[in-house]
Motif scaffolding. Structure first.
Motif, PDB file in Angstrom:
ATOM      1  N   MET A 284      -6.444   7.885  -8.096  1.00  0.00           N
ATOM      2  CA  MET A 284      -5.702   6.633  -8.060  1.00  0.00           C
ATOM      3  C   MET A 284      -4.758   6.568  -6.860  1.00  0.00           C
ATOM      4  SD  MET A 284      -6.733   4.637 -10.351  1.00  0.00           S
ATOM      5  CE  MET A 284      -8.326   5.328  -9.894  1.00  0.00           C
ATOM      6  N   LEU A 285      -4.196   7.716  -6.496  1.00  0.00           N
ATOM      7  CA  LEU A 285      -3.344   7.759  -5.311  1.00  0.00           C
ATOM      8  C   LEU A 285      -4.146   7.402  -4.066  1.00  0.00           C
ATOM      9  CD1 LEU A 285      -0.701   8.534  -3.834  1.00  0.00           C
ATOM     10  CD2 LEU A 285      -1.518  10.899  -3.847  1.00  0.00           C
ATOM     11  N   ILE A 286      -5.301   8.026  -3.917  1.00  0.00           N
ATOM     12  CA  ILE A 286      -6.161   7.743  -2.764  1.00  0.00           C
ATOM     13  C   ILE A 286      -6.632   6.285  -2.794  1.00  0.00           C
ATOM     14  CG2 ILE A 286      -8.377   8.311  -1.698  1.00  0.00           C
ATOM     15  CD1 ILE A 286      -7.917  11.194  -2.685  1.00  0.00           C
ATOM     16  N   ASN A 287      -7.001   5.814  -3.978  1.00  0.00           N
ATOM     17  CA  ASN A 287      -7.474   4.443  -4.137  1.00  0.00           C
ATOM     18  C   ASN A 287      -6.406   3.429  -3.721  1.00  0.00           C
ATOM     19  OD1 ASN A 287      -9.273   2.438  -4.907  1.00  0.00           O
ATOM     20  ND2 ASN A 287      -8.564   2.404  -7.011  1.00  0.00           N
ATOM     21  N   THR A 288      -5.182   3.630  -4.209  1.00  0.00           N
ATOM     22  CA  THR A 288      -4.099   2.700  -3.903  1.00  0.00           C
ATOM     23  C   THR A 288      -3.696   2.777  -2.439  1.00  0.00           C
ATOM     24  OG1 THR A 288      -3.290   2.990  -6.174  1.00  0.00           O
ATOM     25  CG2 THR A 288      -1.789   1.968  -4.599  1.00  0.00           C
ATOM     26  N   LEU A 289      -3.633   3.989  -1.894  1.00  0.00           N
ATOM     27  CA  LEU A 289      -3.287   4.155  -0.491  1.00  0.00           C
ATOM     28  C   LEU A 289      -4.316   3.490   0.420  1.00  0.00           C
ATOM     29  CD1 LEU A 289      -2.009   7.846  -0.338  1.00  0.00           C
ATOM     30  CD2 LEU A 289      -0.697   5.814   0.264  1.00  0.00           C
ATOM     31  N   TYR A 290      -5.581   3.667   0.076  1.00  0.00           N
ATOM     32  CA  TYR A 290      -6.639   3.063   0.892  1.00  0.00           C
ATOM     33  C   TYR A 290      -6.523   1.535   0.885  1.00  0.00           C
ATOM     34  CZ  TYR A 290     -11.284   1.668   2.462  1.00  0.00           C
ATOM     35  OH  TYR A 290     -12.314   1.070   3.135  1.00  0.00           O
TER      36      TYR A 290
ATOM     37  N   THR B 186       5.318  11.236   0.812  1.00  0.00           N
ATOM     38  CA  THR B 186       5.039  12.533   0.202  1.00  0.00           C
ATOM     39  C   THR B 186       6.332  13.239  -0.182  1.00  0.00           C
ATOM     40  OG1 THR B 186       3.023  12.724   1.521  1.00  0.00           O
ATOM     41  CG2 THR B 186       3.886  14.734   0.531  1.00  0.00           C
ATOM     42  N   ALA B 187       7.306  13.213   0.721  1.00  0.00           N
ATOM     43  CA  ALA B 187       8.565  13.906   0.452  1.00  0.00           C
ATOM     44  C   ALA B 187       9.272  13.321  -0.772  1.00  0.00           C
ATOM     45  CB  ALA B 187       9.473  13.818   1.681  1.00  0.00           C
ATOM     46  N   VAL B 188       9.323  11.989  -0.843  1.00  0.00           N
ATOM     47  CA  VAL B 188       9.993  11.350  -1.991  1.00  0.00           C
ATOM     48  C   VAL B 188       9.244  11.644  -3.285  1.00  0.00           C
ATOM     49  CG1 VAL B 188      10.664   9.137  -3.003  1.00  0.00           C
ATOM     50  CG2 VAL B 188      11.006   9.545  -0.567  1.00  0.00           C
ATOM     51  N   GLY B 189       7.913  11.452  -3.270  1.00  0.00           N
ATOM     52  CA  GLY B 189       7.129  11.662  -4.480  1.00  0.00           C
ATOM     53  C   GLY B 189       7.159  13.098  -4.958  1.00  0.00           C
TER      54      GLY B 189
ATOM     55  N   THR C  60       0.898  22.582  -5.799  1.00  0.00           N
ATOM     56  CA  THR C  60       0.886  21.174  -6.200  1.00  0.00           C
ATOM     57  C   THR C  60       1.358  20.276  -5.062  1.00  0.00           C
ATOM     58  OG1 THR C  60       1.359  21.841  -8.478  1.00  0.00           O
ATOM     59  CG2 THR C  60       1.718  19.536  -7.908  1.00  0.00           C
ATOM     60  N   ALA C  61       2.425  20.694  -4.383  1.00  0.00           N
ATOM     61  CA  ALA C  61       2.932  19.901  -3.265  1.00  0.00           C
ATOM     62  C   ALA C  61       1.908  19.822  -2.140  1.00  0.00           C
ATOM     63  CB  ALA C  61       4.238  20.507  -2.745  1.00  0.00           C
ATOM     64  N   ALA C  62       1.188  20.917  -1.910  1.00  0.00           N
ATOM     65  CA  ALA C  62       0.183  20.919  -0.849  1.00  0.00           C
ATOM     66  C   ALA C  62      -0.947  19.944  -1.159  1.00  0.00           C
ATOM     67  CB  ALA C  62      -0.369  22.331  -0.654  1.00  0.00           C
ATOM     68  N   VAL C  63      -1.398  19.923  -2.411  1.00  0.00           N
ATOM     69  CA  VAL C  63      -2.464  18.993  -2.795  1.00  0.00           C
ATOM     70  C   VAL C  63      -1.980  17.553  -2.653  1.00  0.00           C
ATOM     71  CG1 VAL C  63      -3.904  18.197  -4.705  1.00  0.00           C
ATOM     72  CG2 VAL C  63      -3.582  20.641  -4.328  1.00  0.00           C
ATOM     73  N   ALA C  64      -0.767  17.271  -3.125  1.00  0.00           N
ATOM     74  CA  ALA C  64      -0.227  15.911  -3.027  1.00  0.00           C
ATOM     75  C   ALA C  64      -0.072  15.484  -1.573  1.00  0.00           C
ATOM     76  CB  ALA C  64       1.119  15.835  -3.745  1.00  0.00           C
ATOM     77  N   ALA C  65       0.435  16.381  -0.736  1.00  0.00           N
ATOM     78  CA  ALA C  65       0.622  16.046   0.675  1.00  0.00           C
ATOM     79  C   ALA C  65      -0.712  15.810   1.369  1.00  0.00           C
ATOM     80  CB  ALA C  65       1.396  17.165   1.381  1.00  0.00           C
ATOM     81  N   ALA C  66      -1.689  16.656   1.075  1.00  0.00           N
ATOM     82  CA  ALA C  66      -3.005  16.492   1.705  1.00  0.00           C
ATOM     83  C   ALA C  66      -3.640  15.169   1.304  1.00  0.00           C
ATOM     84  CB  ALA C  66      -3.905  17.667   1.330  1.00  0.00           C
ATOM     85  N   ALA C  67      -3.591  14.851  -0.003  1.00  0.00           N
ATOM     86  CA  ALA C  67      -4.197  13.597  -0.471  1.00  0.00           C
ATOM     87  C   ALA C  67      -3.530  12.388   0.172  1.00  0.00           C
ATOM     88  CB  ALA C  67      -4.098  13.510  -1.992  1.00  0.00           C
ATOM     89  N   THR C  68      -2.206  12.427   0.298  1.00  0.00           N
ATOM     90  CA  THR C  68      -1.479  11.279   0.854  1.00  0.00           C
ATOM     91  C   THR C  68      -1.713  11.139   2.356  1.00  0.00           C
ATOM     92  OG1 THR C  68       0.236  11.553  -0.839  1.00  0.00           O
ATOM     93  CG2 THR C  68       0.785  10.207   1.073  1.00  0.00           C
ATOM     94  N   LEU C  69      -1.470  12.212   3.104  1.00  0.00           N
ATOM     95  CA  LEU C  69      -1.523  12.115   4.559  1.00  0.00           C
ATOM     96  C   LEU C  69      -2.939  11.886   5.073  1.00  0.00           C
ATOM     97  CD1 LEU C  69       1.027  14.930   5.480  1.00  0.00           C
ATOM     98  CD2 LEU C  69       1.375  12.464   5.567  1.00  0.00           C
ATOM     99  N   VAL C  70      -3.905  12.600   4.491  1.00  0.00           N
ATOM    100  CA  VAL C  70      -5.281  12.427   4.957  1.00  0.00           C
ATOM    101  C   VAL C  70      -5.764  11.001   4.696  1.00  0.00           C
ATOM    102  CG1 VAL C  70      -7.668  13.131   4.562  1.00  0.00           C
ATOM    103  CG2 VAL C  70      -5.889  14.857   4.757  1.00  0.00           C
ATOM    104  N   THR C  71      -5.451  10.464   3.512  1.00  0.00           N
ATOM    105  CA  THR C  71      -5.897   9.106   3.185  1.00  0.00           C
ATOM    106  C   THR C  71      -5.243   8.073   4.091  1.00  0.00           C
ATOM    107  OG1 THR C  71      -6.188   9.759   0.876  1.00  0.00           O
ATOM    108  CG2 THR C  71      -6.094   7.405   1.349  1.00  0.00           C
ATOM    109  N   VAL C  72      -3.928   8.185   4.272  1.00  0.00           N
ATOM    110  CA  VAL C  72      -3.208   7.195   5.074  1.00  0.00           C
ATOM    111  C   VAL C  72      -3.680   7.218   6.533  1.00  0.00           C
ATOM    112  CG1 VAL C  72      -0.950   6.639   6.036  1.00  0.00           C
ATOM    113  CG2 VAL C  72      -1.174   7.088   3.612  1.00  0.00           C
TER     114      VAL C  72
END
Length: 446
Positions: A334-340, A375-378, A414-426
């Motif tokens: 859902m994070l990737i979906n919404t970011l996209y 990513t930092a805030v989330g 967990t932070a690494a997975v969240a950061a990767a999903a956010t930054l790579v998608t954006v």
């Protein structure tokens, strides 16, 4: 207006892909786990197996309802925001706000029904896989056959449809009020909802100390508290983000230059819109870190005591790992979906920046800094929620406040997975959007 909604979905299916994906995944998870209720109700099943299946279905079913609604709300909000010009044109040509609401809600209901129908077969196999997993661990007898019956089907249909209808109604209501120039009391309602979730989370954490330290249910109270704290932080995300940016804005701009300065301004201005992105990010971080950390603490305590893990211990561990796995994957998707969806929507904005003199590399740098801020805030607020549940559980379970050495690794992973999903998608989505010539991007957006 419902016939118009049907034609809108049929003529422009690409617009509803994000909503369809959210409905499909939500219905799959909901029906797969609720089908365990159908299996638990079969004749001849033993009491231990029935309790295992019922507990798993109830726990994940409750969390799943919340996640499905939040996922559909974030995708539908982005969808409705992208259609602001269309809604404005309908208003100018005589459509009333009630008619527009019926059209948008009808579209969401149609997409939700399609997503539910597509999820029937995957949910059936998912329920079978869950049952086989419990049978392999010895928690359910091998003689129990999987059943995909009315409980699973009706739960998936009702939850997915109600979530889509409710989320679309709220999204289009905000859009029509904004076009009319009215100021909706969103700030006060959001603040009240966020404060209520935080109070429930604090109550869940406090209730931990009222449970005996050897009870298998000890993990439920801090787990619930961490989840509700995550929900509260996610609900209050716009205000929290503005507060952090007020402190970190200047240092970030000084370190990253003009692109970072523009990113801070954009993030502060779009704080309310970015709440849909922060919701799955905070939930993923908080739930994953709290659940995995508490399970590791519980395993360490049992191993240190020299006792053999009981069936209840295995059942609880299985439920926790399945919960965090399913919820983690769902939130990441859902994070990737919404970011996209939200980044693609900014094609016109990127085009105007390039026409004003910005290079594609500068635009990408700005988008990258925005992703890093998100990513930092989330991760920060998700970690606060997860760490709160972990500390309370550890104190109640061991009468100690010092955490095991493996816990920081859980937070880092967990932070690494969240950061990767956010930054790579954006960044990847922005790079793809920038392939369109600037003049064409502005023309399409107009």
């Amino acid at each position: 207006m419902f016939s118009l909604a049907l034609r809108s979905v049929r003529k422009r299916p690409g617009r509803f892909v994000a909503t369809l994906l959210a409905a499909f995944l939500g219905a799959t998870i909901t029906m797969a786990f609720n089908s365990l209720h159908d299996t638990a109700g079969t004749a001849g099943i033993d009491a231990a197996g029935e309790e295992t299946l019922t507990l798993s279905a109830s726990v994940v079913g409750g969390y799943g309802t919340l996640l499905v609604f939040s996922a559909l709300a974030s995708t539908l909000t982005v969808n409705v925001r992208q259609r602001a010009s269309e809604i404005s044109l309908l208003r100018r040509t005589g459509a009333t706000p009630a008619q527009i609401k019926r059209m948008v809600v009808g579209e969401a209901a149609v997409v939700a029904l399609v997503g539910w129908a597509l999820a029937l077969v995957p949910a059936m196999f998912g329920g079978r896989a869950l049952l086989w997993m419990f049978q392999d661990s010895g928690q359910v007898a091998d003689s129990v056959d999987p059943v995909f019956g009315p409980v699973g089907v009706s739960a998936g249909l009702s939850i997915t449809l109600l979530a889509a209808v409710g989320a679309s109604f709220l999204a289009v209501r905000r859009a029509t009020r904004a076009l009319a120039g009215a100021k909706a009391p969103r700030g006060r309602l959001r603040a009240a909802a966020g404060a209520g979730a935080l109070l429930l989370g604090a109550g869940g954490l406090a209730a931990t100390f009222a449970i005996d330290s050897d009870e298998p249910a000890l993990m439920a109270a801090p787990g619930y508290g961490a989840i509700m704290l995550s929900v509260g932080f996610a609900t209050l995300a716009p205000a929290l983000m503005r507060g952090l940016l007020a402190v970190l804005g200047r240092p970030v701009a000084a370190l990253t230059g003009a692109g970072g300065y523009l990113a801070v301004l954009n993030t502060r201005r779009r704080a309310a819109q970015l709440s849909g992105v922060l919701m799955p990010l905070i939930l993923f971080t908080g739930i994953a870190t709290a659940t995995v950390s508490m399970q590791l603490i519980n395993n360490a305590v049992i191993d240190a005591s020299g006792l053999t893990r009981t069936v209840e211990d295995k059942n609880l561990e299985t439920v926790n790992l399945v919960v965090v796995g399913i919820i983690g994957v769902f939130c990441c998707v859902m994070l990737i979906n919404t970011l996209y969806a939200s980044t693609t929507y900014r094609g016109g904005e990127f085009g105007r920046q390039r026409l004003a003199g910005a290079t594609p590399r500068q635009v990408l740098r700005t988008v990258g800094v925005e992703g890093a801020l998100l990513t930092a805030v989330g991760v920060f607020f998700g970690t606060v929620a997860g760490l709160s549940g972990t500390l309370v559980f550890h104190a109640a379970r061991t009468d100690s406040v010092s955490l095991p050495g493996s816990i920081p690794g859980v937070f880092a992973g967990t932070a690494a997975v969240a950061a990767a999903a956010t930054l790579v998608t954006v960044v990847a989505t922005a790079r793809r959007t920038l392939r369109t010539p600037a003049v064409n991007a502005v023309t399409v957006a107009a």
